[in-house]
Design a protein around this motif. Structure first.
Motif, PDB file in Angstrom:
ATOM      1  N   ASN A  13       0.870  -1.181   0.000  1.00  0.00           N
ATOM      2  CA  ASN A  13       0.000   0.000   0.000  1.00  0.00           C
ATOM      3  C   ASN A  13       0.904   1.226   0.000  1.00  0.00           C
ATOM      4  O   ASN A  13       1.262   1.752   1.039  1.00  0.00           O
ATOM      5  CB  ASN A  13      -0.921   0.004   1.219  1.00  0.00           C
ATOM      6  N   GLN A  14       1.263   1.699  -1.181  1.00  0.00           N
ATOM      7  CA  GLN A  14       2.357   2.646  -1.289  1.00  0.00           C
ATOM      8  C   GLN A  14       2.008   4.076  -0.911  1.00  0.00           C
ATOM      9  O   GLN A  14       2.850   4.965  -0.961  1.00  0.00           O
ATOM     10  CB  GLN A  14       2.952   2.568  -2.694  1.00  0.00           C
ATOM     11  N   SER A  15       0.735   4.290  -0.503  1.00  0.00           N
ATOM     12  CA  SER A  15       0.412   5.586   0.100  1.00  0.00           C
ATOM     13  C   SER A  15       0.799   5.606   1.578  1.00  0.00           C
ATOM     14  O   SER A  15       0.790   6.660   2.221  1.00  0.00           O
ATOM     15  CB  SER A  15      -1.083   5.876  -0.053  1.00  0.00           C
ATOM     16  N   THR A  16       1.143   4.433   2.115  1.00  0.00           N
ATOM     17  CA  THR A  16       1.582   4.327   3.505  1.00  0.00           C
ATOM     18  C   THR A  16       3.103   4.421   3.541  1.00  0.00           C
ATOM     19  O   THR A  16       3.800   3.559   3.013  1.00  0.00           O
ATOM     20  CB  THR A  16       1.113   2.989   4.116  1.00  0.00           C
ATOM     21  N   LYS A  17       3.600   5.473   4.141  1.00  0.00           N
ATOM     22  CA  LYS A  17       5.044   5.695   4.173  1.00  0.00           C
ATOM     23  C   LYS A  17       5.416   6.463   5.435  1.00  0.00           C
ATOM     24  O   LYS A  17       4.562   7.089   6.081  1.00  0.00           O
ATOM     25  CB  LYS A  17       5.506   6.434   2.920  1.00  0.00           C
ATOM     26  N   THR A  18       6.674   6.431   5.771  1.00  0.00           N
ATOM     27  CA  THR A  18       7.167   7.167   6.928  1.00  0.00           C
ATOM     28  C   THR A  18       8.603   7.594   6.664  1.00  0.00           C
ATOM     29  O   THR A  18       9.330   6.928   5.904  1.00  0.00           O
ATOM     30  CB  THR A  18       7.085   6.312   8.201  1.00  0.00           C
ATOM     31  N   VAL A  19       9.021   8.700   7.267  1.00  0.00           N
ATOM     32  CA  VAL A  19      10.392   9.192   7.143  1.00  0.00           C
ATOM     33  C   VAL A  19      11.110   8.939   8.454  1.00  0.00           C
ATOM     34  O   VAL A  19      10.604   9.289   9.531  1.00  0.00           O
ATOM     35  CB  VAL A  19      10.423  10.697   6.797  1.00  0.00           C
ATOM     36  N   GLU A  38      12.135  -0.540  12.264  1.00  0.00           N
ATOM     37  CA  GLU A  38      11.416   0.735  12.232  1.00  0.00           C
ATOM     38  C   GLU A  38      10.083   0.597  11.491  1.00  0.00           C
ATOM     39  O   GLU A  38       9.050   1.128  11.925  1.00  0.00           O
ATOM     40  CB  GLU A  38      12.276   1.802  11.545  1.00  0.00           C
ATOM     41  N   ALA A  39      10.107  -0.120  10.373  1.00  0.00           N
ATOM     42  CA  ALA A  39       8.891  -0.279   9.565  1.00  0.00           C
ATOM     43  C   ALA A  39       7.823  -1.058  10.337  1.00  0.00           C
ATOM     44  O   ALA A  39       6.633  -0.705  10.299  1.00  0.00           O
ATOM     45  CB  ALA A  39       9.220  -0.989   8.257  1.00  0.00           C
ATOM     46  N   ARG A  40       8.227  -2.122  11.029  1.00  0.00           N
ATOM     47  CA  ARG A  40       7.250  -2.902  11.801  1.00  0.00           C
ATOM     48  C   ARG A  40       6.594  -2.051  12.882  1.00  0.00           C
ATOM     49  O   ARG A  40       5.386  -2.157  13.134  1.00  0.00           O
ATOM     50  CB  ARG A  40       7.939  -4.119  12.418  1.00  0.00           C
TER      51      ARG A  40
END
Length: 484
Positions: A13-19, A38-40
């Motif tokens: 779901n490529q609208s879900t992202k984080t920096v 970090e992603a988990r």
């Protein structure tokens, strides 16, 4: 500690992202493991196991990030579906064997769902990926689709193996009873059944026991599951309705539920150690998986029947349905829409054995099927039409979500005067639901128009309407504190 910015993108779901800020000095973890950790935490997806760089190459545990790397994609093991390097775009397209079809013109289809369907089409062995008009994004794979493949992908069926919808006769109930009066009788349905669950399961050829038998058998569950007392609003095909004994203005019961945790346990066991296993047709694992799959399907049928039995006992206490083991359920039809079945289809001009995976899709080769709307919308009974080739012998299983669950929480808070609309619909039906979260997430506005879904299927020539059902009482959950 020195650090650098990196955008982590969820592959499914490529609208879900984080920096995040990646430390440039050494840590106890490799860079890959640090990214996954970090992603988990950020995405709350524990099964993330792979990291991809732009273009799709996998980032290994012994590698360091290039100074120019600003984005990475994380996945559970499914194929990379991010942007493709221009030099590889043409070859990637040629390598994709599966055709993707989306059978919708009027119904809104979320771009995320289409991206997920395309991702599925790239899995090894997949021959055809068909999105129904109710197609919408899932956590990992889309819901409302039929996938034709060589071999079996357990993850494509999902965790609720055997989920489906059954229709039962309630015509003995006077239609003059108000929705509120009928709803007041539906009590005790969330607690474990007090009868002999193992004797009940034996009626379905199930002799084995599971941890889900005693607490869950005979319960509806959460999410989009429901039991609904409905009335036939209008008949579109008199002959087809007569063949099922359906009469206008009579009451009926729809039960939508599945294997209540059993299917999830089977999937977890099957995928342990492999995030997305593919069981080929000649694999020795196929027979054992299908045995577990068929067990969950039978359990789900038994569950729907027991829900119907318990509701009839609420409505007719001490009457003809008093028998715990062999009651007269008045069952009219039962359709499974989460399963995999072996079929013979023409692939590349040759008739061959394939496996049709249905993840929220009704079979079109078993006669009349239900297509429920939201709790504030009409439902339909449909008869399949056409030869089944274009739609992988499948139909939409319902209206399908228009908005994701999280989006329903971000809407403007309801005024006190309008909160009753969550429990009394615009059609005058009553909703039994004491869970505030379900009230919000399952409200009618969260779903597509069932009429639009039916119109799309009729336009495609794969189904036509038989009857329209008006909701009277929709049961979700009454007893607070019951573990769902």
């Amino acid at each position: 500690m020195p650090s650098r910015a990196l955008t982590i993108i969820l592959n499914a779901n490529q609208s879900t992202k984080t920096v995040v800020l990646v430390p440039t000095s050494s840590t106890n973890l490799s860079t890959k493991d640090w990214i996954l950790k970090e992603a988990r935490n950020k995405f709350r997806v524990r099964a993330l196991s792979r990291v991809h760089l732009y273009g799709g190459s996998e980032f290994g545990p012994d590698k360091a990030l290039d100074d120019n790397t600003r984005e990475v994609w994380v996945s559970k093991g499914e194929p990379y579906c991010g942007p493709v390097l221009e030099s590889h775009a043409e070859s990637s397209t040629q390598a994709q064997r599966a055709e993707v079809r989306v059978l919708a013109e009027k119904s809104f289809i979320d771009d995320k769902a289409i991206a997920q369907l395309k991702m599925v089409s790239e899995l090894p062995g997949v021959r055809l990926a068909v999105g129904m008009p109710d197609l919408h994004p899932g956590n990992r794979f889309p819901i409302g689709c039929a996938i034709v493949a060589d071999g079996v992908w357990p993850a494509l069926i999902g965790s609720d193996i055997g989920c489906g919808i059954a229709l039962y006769n309630l015509s003995a109930i006077p239609t003059r009873l108000s929705p509120q009066k009928l709803a007041s009788h539906l009590k005790g349905l969330d607690s474990p059944w007090e009868g002999d669950v193992h004797a009940w399961l034996a009626r379905y050829g199930i002799e084995r026991k599971s941890e889900f038998d005693l607490p869950a058998l005979g319960t509806v569950g959460a999410g989009n599951h429901f039991a609904e007392i409905c009335r036939i609003e209008s008949i579109r095909d008199a002959a087809s309705c007569a063949s099922l004994g359906l009469e206008e203005n009579k009451l009926y019961l729809l039960v939508h539920t599945g294997s209540r945790g059993l299917g999830a346990q089977i999937l977890e066991t099957q995928t342990k150690g492999a995030s997305n296993p593919h069981i080929t047709s000649d694999s020795p694992l196929l027979e054992s998986y299908l045995a577990e799959h068929d067990y969950a399907v039978r359990w789900a049928v038994a569950n729907r029947d027991l829900v119907a039995h318990r509701i009839k006992q609420c409505l007719f206490p001490g009457a003809e349905n008093s028998s715990e083991i062999a009651p007269d359920l008045g069952k009219i039809l039962d359709i499974t829409h989460n399963s995999v079945v072996k079929s013979k289809m023409e692939v590349e001009g040759v008739a061959r054995d394939v496996w049709i995976h249905r993840k929220g899709a009704a079979p079109s080769d078993v006669g009349i099927v239900p297509c429920p709307g939201s709790r504030g919308d009409f439902s339909w009974l449909l008869i399949p039409t056409g030869d089944g080739v274009n739609n992988a012998h499948s139909l939409a299983h319902g209206a399908g979500r228009l908005h994701p669950r999280a989006a329903m929480h971000s809407k403007q808070p309801l005024k006190a005067s309008s909160k009753t609309s969550l429990l009394t619909t615009s059609l005058g039906s009553e909703v039994v639901c004491t869970d505030p979260t379900l009230q919000l997430e399952e409200q009618p506005d969260a779903y597509k128009s069932c009429q639009g879904v039916v119109d799309d299927m009729e336009h495609c020539g794969i189904a036509r309407g038989v009857a329209v059902l008006r909701p009277v009482v929709t049961y979700k959950i009454r007893e607070a504190g019951i573990k769902r």
